[in-house]
Motif scaffolding. Sequence first.
Motif, mmCIF file in Angstrom:
data_model
loop_
_atom_site.group_PDB
_atom_site.id
_atom_site.type_symbol
_atom_site.label_atom_id
_atom_site.label_comp_id
_atom_site.label_asym_id
_atom_site.label_seq_id
_atom_site.Cartn_x
_atom_site.Cartn_y
_atom_site.Cartn_z
ATOM 1 N N ALA A 72 14.079 -1.764 2.824
ATOM 2 C CA ALA A 72 13.127 -0.674 2.620
ATOM 3 C C ALA A 72 11.955 -0.873 3.568
ATOM 4 O O ALA A 72 11.712 -1.975 4.064
ATOM 5 N N LEU A 73 11.233 0.202 3.804
ATOM 6 C CA LEU A 73 10.005 0.147 4.594
ATOM 7 C C LEU A 73 8.826 0.016 3.632
ATOM 8 O O LEU A 73 8.821 0.615 2.555
ATOM 9 N N ALA A 74 7.826 -0.764 4.024
ATOM 10 C CA ALA A 74 6.649 -0.955 3.171
ATOM 11 C C ALA A 74 5.436 -1.249 4.036
ATOM 12 O O ALA A 74 5.558 -1.589 5.215
ATOM 13 N N ILE A 102 3.690 5.785 5.917
ATOM 14 C CA ILE A 102 4.618 4.946 6.679
ATOM 15 C C ILE A 102 5.126 5.822 7.816
ATOM 16 O O ILE A 102 5.694 6.883 7.580
ATOM 17 N N THR A 103 4.905 5.396 9.060
ATOM 18 C CA THR A 103 5.304 6.237 10.197
ATOM 19 C C THR A 103 6.686 5.874 10.741
ATOM 20 O O THR A 103 7.344 6.706 11.353
ATOM 21 N N LEU A 117 0.818 -1.214 0.000
ATOM 22 C CA LEU A 117 0.000 0.000 0.000
ATOM 23 C C LEU A 117 0.856 1.271 0.000
ATOM 24 O O LEU A 117 0.378 2.339 -0.364
ATOM 25 N N ASN A 118 2.090 1.145 0.407
ATOM 26 C CA ASN A 118 3.068 2.222 0.322
ATOM 27 C C ASN A 118 4.437 1.576 0.478
ATOM 28 O O ASN A 118 4.542 0.460 0.993
ATOM 29 N N ALA A 119 5.473 2.268 0.041
ATOM 30 C CA ALA A 119 6.832 1.726 0.151
ATOM 31 C C ALA A 119 7.825 2.869 0.031
ATOM 32 O O ALA A 119 7.530 3.910 -0.558
ATOM 33 N N TYR A 139 -3.139 -3.757 7.456
ATOM 34 C CA TYR A 139 -1.818 -3.506 6.872
ATOM 35 C C TYR A 139 -0.806 -3.357 8.001
ATOM 36 O O TYR A 139 -1.119 -2.905 9.087
ATOM 37 N N PHE A 140 0.397 -3.811 7.685
ATOM 38 C CA PHE A 140 1.492 -3.851 8.653
ATOM 39 C C PHE A 140 2.688 -3.087 8.100
ATOM 40 O O PHE A 140 3.003 -3.209 6.911
ATOM 41 N N GLU A 141 3.351 -2.325 8.964
ATOM 42 C CA GLU A 141 4.611 -1.705 8.571
ATOM 43 C C GLU A 141 5.684 -2.780 8.667
ATOM 44 O O GLU A 141 5.841 -3.406 9.719
ATOM 45 N N VAL A 142 6.388 -2.983 7.561
ATOM 46 C CA VAL A 142 7.382 -4.054 7.504
ATOM 47 C C VAL A 142 8.694 -3.543 6.921
ATOM 48 O O VAL A 142 8.735 -2.514 6.248
#
Length: 200
Positions: free
Chosen positions: A115-117, A175-176, A105-107, A140-143
């Motif tokens: 990278a963060l996604a 992405i926080t 959903l974002n990256a 959704y999870f920040e990964v």
Amino acid sequence: MKKVLIILLLIPVFALAQTTEELDLIATYNDGIAAIKKDNSWGFINKKGVIIINFRDDLVLTKTDDGKYPVFYNNRCLISEKKDGIQYFGYIDKTGEKIIETKFLNASNFNNDVALALEVLSQSMGKNDILNKPIVNYKYFEVIIDTEGNVKEYLNPKGNNIALDKKFIKSPPKITSKFITEDLVAILNENNKWVIKSIK
């Protein structure tokens, strides 16, 4: 005969030379290549000025000190694709091939091979007997992902509920979390406080 021989010898030289004209923007080189813009599409050239990725409209622009344009980091460039009206993100390599599917959903751009996604997962909650449809819950999870798109770390294990519908997702969720060093990531928790975590 000499003229024919000279012409035949010069043809390969001219064939190897490439002139790229009528560009709207040429970005600075990053990761060995530079973004070029023509009309509303972007491509990439190598250090010889040869176009290595043809003009396309799915490259994601990154804000830099000298403008906004697509960039490569760790041999990866962000791309986006709309599916059912929702924007998803993935990555291409320097051949222009999609190396990580557009499923986030974002990256962010890669840095030090990570990278963060935002990864979306679904959970079946049963079935609506009246409509004869499954009931699905999306989170959704920040990964943190590696350069192959594999999840290395979940930064918010509880996740965030989301209605996976274009009516509710007008723009990509933020992405926080953020990298503060190569080995440390700062995570914003549910109390709106920062937690520092080692990722090594």
